[in-house]
Enzyme design. Structure first.
Site, mmCIF file in Angstrom:
data_model
loop_
_atom_site.group_PDB
_atom_site.id
_atom_site.type_symbol
_atom_site.label_atom_id
_atom_site.label_comp_id
_atom_site.label_asym_id
_atom_site.label_seq_id
_atom_site.Cartn_x
_atom_site.Cartn_y
_atom_site.Cartn_z
ATOM 1 N N TYR A 86 4.106 -13.812 -14.582
ATOM 2 C CA TYR A 86 3.118 -12.936 -13.930
ATOM 3 C C TYR A 86 1.692 -13.452 -14.204
ATOM 4 C CZ TYR A 86 0.508 -8.557 -13.065
ATOM 5 O OH TYR A 86 -0.387 -7.602 -12.620
ATOM 6 N N ASN A 139 -2.916 -7.110 -2.360
ATOM 7 C CA ASN A 139 -2.653 -6.252 -3.518
ATOM 8 C C ASN A 139 -1.202 -6.319 -4.003
ATOM 9 O OD1 ASN A 139 -3.063 -3.629 -5.203
ATOM 10 N ND2 ASN A 139 -1.402 -3.132 -3.772
ATOM 11 N N ALA A 143 0.821 -1.232 0.000
ATOM 12 C CA ALA A 143 0.000 0.000 0.000
ATOM 13 C C ALA A 143 0.843 1.267 0.000
ATOM 14 C CB ALA A 143 -0.953 -0.013 1.190
HETATM 15 N N1 LIG Z 1 -0.587 -1.571 -13.021
HETATM 16 C C1 LIG Z 1 -1.330 -2.336 -13.790
HETATM 17 O O1 LIG Z 1 -1.529 -2.085 -14.991
HETATM 18 C C2 LIG Z 1 -2.021 -3.554 -13.194
HETATM 19 C C3 LIG Z 1 -2.937 -4.249 -13.992
HETATM 20 C C4 LIG Z 1 -3.607 -5.349 -13.468
HETATM 21 C C5 LIG Z 1 -3.360 -5.745 -12.167
HETATM 22 N N2 LIG Z 1 -2.455 -5.063 -11.400
HETATM 23 C C6 LIG Z 1 -2.246 -5.527 -10.039
HETATM 24 O O2 LIG Z 1 -2.567 -4.472 -9.132
HETATM 25 C C7 LIG Z 1 -1.789 -4.630 -7.932
HETATM 26 C C8 LIG Z 1 -1.058 -3.335 -7.621
HETATM 27 O O3 LIG Z 1 -0.193 -3.044 -8.686
HETATM 28 P P1 LIG Z 1 0.463 -1.600 -8.900
HETATM 29 O O4 LIG Z 1 0.398 -1.327 -10.341
HETATM 30 O O5 LIG Z 1 -0.084 -0.654 -7.918
HETATM 31 O O6 LIG Z 1 1.975 -1.956 -8.544
HETATM 32 P P2 LIG Z 1 3.178 -0.996 -8.065
HETATM 33 O O7 LIG Z 1 2.851 0.420 -8.337
HETATM 34 O O8 LIG Z 1 4.405 -1.591 -8.685
HETATM 35 O O9 LIG Z 1 3.213 -1.222 -6.469
HETATM 36 C C9 LIG Z 1 3.506 -2.497 -5.968
HETATM 37 C C10 LIG Z 1 3.357 -2.492 -4.473
HETATM 38 O O10 LIG Z 1 3.620 -3.823 -3.989
HETATM 39 C C11 LIG Z 1 4.574 -3.746 -2.952
HETATM 40 N N3 LIG Z 1 5.366 -4.984 -2.896
HETATM 41 C C12 LIG Z 1 6.065 -5.585 -3.891
HETATM 42 N N4 LIG Z 1 6.644 -6.705 -3.447
HETATM 43 C C13 LIG Z 1 6.304 -6.842 -2.135
HETATM 44 C C14 LIG Z 1 6.579 -7.794 -1.138
HETATM 45 N N5 LIG Z 1 7.332 -8.890 -1.375
HETATM 46 N N6 LIG Z 1 6.066 -7.604 0.105
HETATM 47 C C15 LIG Z 1 5.296 -6.523 0.366
HETATM 48 N N7 LIG Z 1 4.991 -5.580 -0.544
HETATM 49 C C16 LIG Z 1 5.492 -5.731 -1.784
HETATM 50 C C17 LIG Z 1 5.395 -2.510 -3.236
HETATM 51 O O11 LIG Z 1 5.966 -2.067 -2.024
HETATM 52 P P3 LIG Z 1 7.407 -1.306 -1.918
HETATM 53 O O12 LIG Z 1 7.358 -0.149 -2.868
HETATM 54 O O13 LIG Z 1 7.439 -0.881 -0.492
HETATM 55 O O14 LIG Z 1 8.450 -2.302 -2.272
HETATM 56 C C18 LIG Z 1 4.320 -1.564 -3.769
HETATM 57 O O15 LIG Z 1 3.651 -0.943 -2.696
HETATM 58 C C19 LIG Z 1 -0.850 -5.807 -8.200
HETATM 59 O O16 LIG Z 1 -1.424 -6.988 -7.669
HETATM 60 C C20 LIG Z 1 -0.812 -5.884 -9.712
HETATM 61 O O17 LIG Z 1 -0.471 -7.173 -10.170
HETATM 62 C C21 LIG Z 1 -1.779 -3.973 -11.881
#
Ligand SMILES: NC(=O)c1ccc[n+]([C@@H]2O[C@H](COP(=O)([O-])OP(=O)(O)OC[C@H]3O[C@@H](n4cnc5c(N)ncnc54)[C@H](OP(=O)(O)O)[C@@H]3O)[C@@H](O)[C@H]2O)c1
Length: 261
Positions: free
Chosen positions: A170, A107, A29
């Site tokens: 993924y 998430n 988050a």
């Molecule tokens: N962006 C898209 O187009 C998209 C599309 C479909 C689905 N999603 C899904 O939506 C969700 C959020 O994605 P997002 O785009 O917001 O990603 P993001 O901006 O890359 O953020 C990822 C988050 O996950 C945290 N994280 C990563 N590895 C972790 C771990 N091992 N333990 C705890 N926290 C961890 C990160 O924390 P730190 O920064 O503190 O490391 C960050 O807060 C994900 O499940 C993703 O697969 C995204």
């Protein structure tokens, strides 16, 4: 009575050691979608636990902002969701500080785009450990202290369509999340509803390095002609956890602006 106190300048109310306001744990988050989800819960007077891994400053800043703005309790907690020990510790800390979890949003996830033949076993396992093992571990230990409530697992339309060719690991992890959700829904019913949200493209750090030309092509395939703002996904996630969604269970909700792959 032991532990009985009220904080008058705060929306928190502890009675007999039990926190009255609901508590939501949102993994990942500190940034992106998770940050928006935490913000919507806080806005709706739900206490939030902001889990993060590396973005400490951002997570603490978000917790402080949400506490001040919405008069709820917000706590930033570092935990690598792929580590069973760290997950156990995180849930133990939440139990001590909040006594309860009502809502869990799985998430946090990572991606590592490359062609299938370039991916190593280590690359593949790293994605699986964060994206699939992580939600399994957090759900397992969180649900032990959830009496009643809701779990939302964030998957992706990649789990359903496989239109994007560089994310075999993924996509497989996100397909696994859908299956995990369905199984959790079976095992945790009737007290805990479990649903999956499968977003399409979202404007976050995860997509910020996409090739511009590729992005334009993708936008043309979306009926709304644009990537989602994270808020547009977060609102759906929040709705699914409310009483208004009390009969939605074991479902996969696609939120992709109408994608014609
Ligand atoms: N962006 C898209 O187009 C998209 C599309 C479909 C689905 N999603 C899904 O939506 C969700 C959020 O994605 P997002 O785009 O917001 O990603 P993001 O901006 O890359 O953020 C990822 C988050 O996950 C945290 N994280 C990563 N590895 C972790 C771990 N091992 N333990 C705890 N926290 C961890 C990160 O924390 P730190 O920064 O503190 O490391 C960050 O807060 C994900 O499940 C993703 O697969 C995204």
């Amino acid at each position: 009575m032991e532990n009985m106190y009220q904080e008058h300048n705060h929306a928190l109310l502890f009675l007999g050691g039990k926190m009255e306001n609901k508590v939501a744990l949102i993994t990942g988050a500190s940034r992106g979608l998770g940050k928006e989800i935490a913000t919507i819960f806080a806005k709706n007077q739900i206490n939030v636990i902001i889990n993060y891994l590396y973005s400490k400053k951002e997570a603490i800043q978000l917790a402080n902002t949400l506490e001040k703005k919405y008069l709820i309790k917000a706590l930033a907690l570092k935990c690598d969701i792929s580590s069973e020990e760290e997950v156990k510790e995180m849930i133990q800390t939440i139990k001590q500080k909040f006594q309860r979890i009502d809502i869990l949003i799985n998430n946090a996830a990572i991606s590592n785009d490359s062609i299938f033949l370039d991916k190593t076993k280590e690359d593949f396992l790293k994605i699986m450990e964060t994206n699939l093992l992580g939600p399994f571990l957090v759900s397992k230990y969180a649900s032990k202290i959830m009496e009643k409530g809701s779990i939302i697992n964030i998957s992706s339309t990649n789990a359903l369509d496989t239109n994007y060719p560089y994310s075999a690991d993924y996509d497989a992890s996100k397909a696994g999340v859908i299956s995990l959700s369905a199984n959790l829904a079976e095992e945790l019913a009737p007290n805990i509803r479990v649903n999956t949200v499968a977003p399409g493209w979202i404007k976050t750090d995860m997509t910020k390095d996409l090739d511009l030309e590729f992005m334009k092509q993708e936008e043309k395939k979306i009926l709304l002609n644009r990537f989602a703002d994270p808020k547009e996904i977060a609102e759906v996630v929040y709705f699914l956890t409310t009483d208004e969604a009390s009969y939605i269970n074991k479902s996969v909700i696609r939120v992709d602006g109408g994608y014609r792959g």
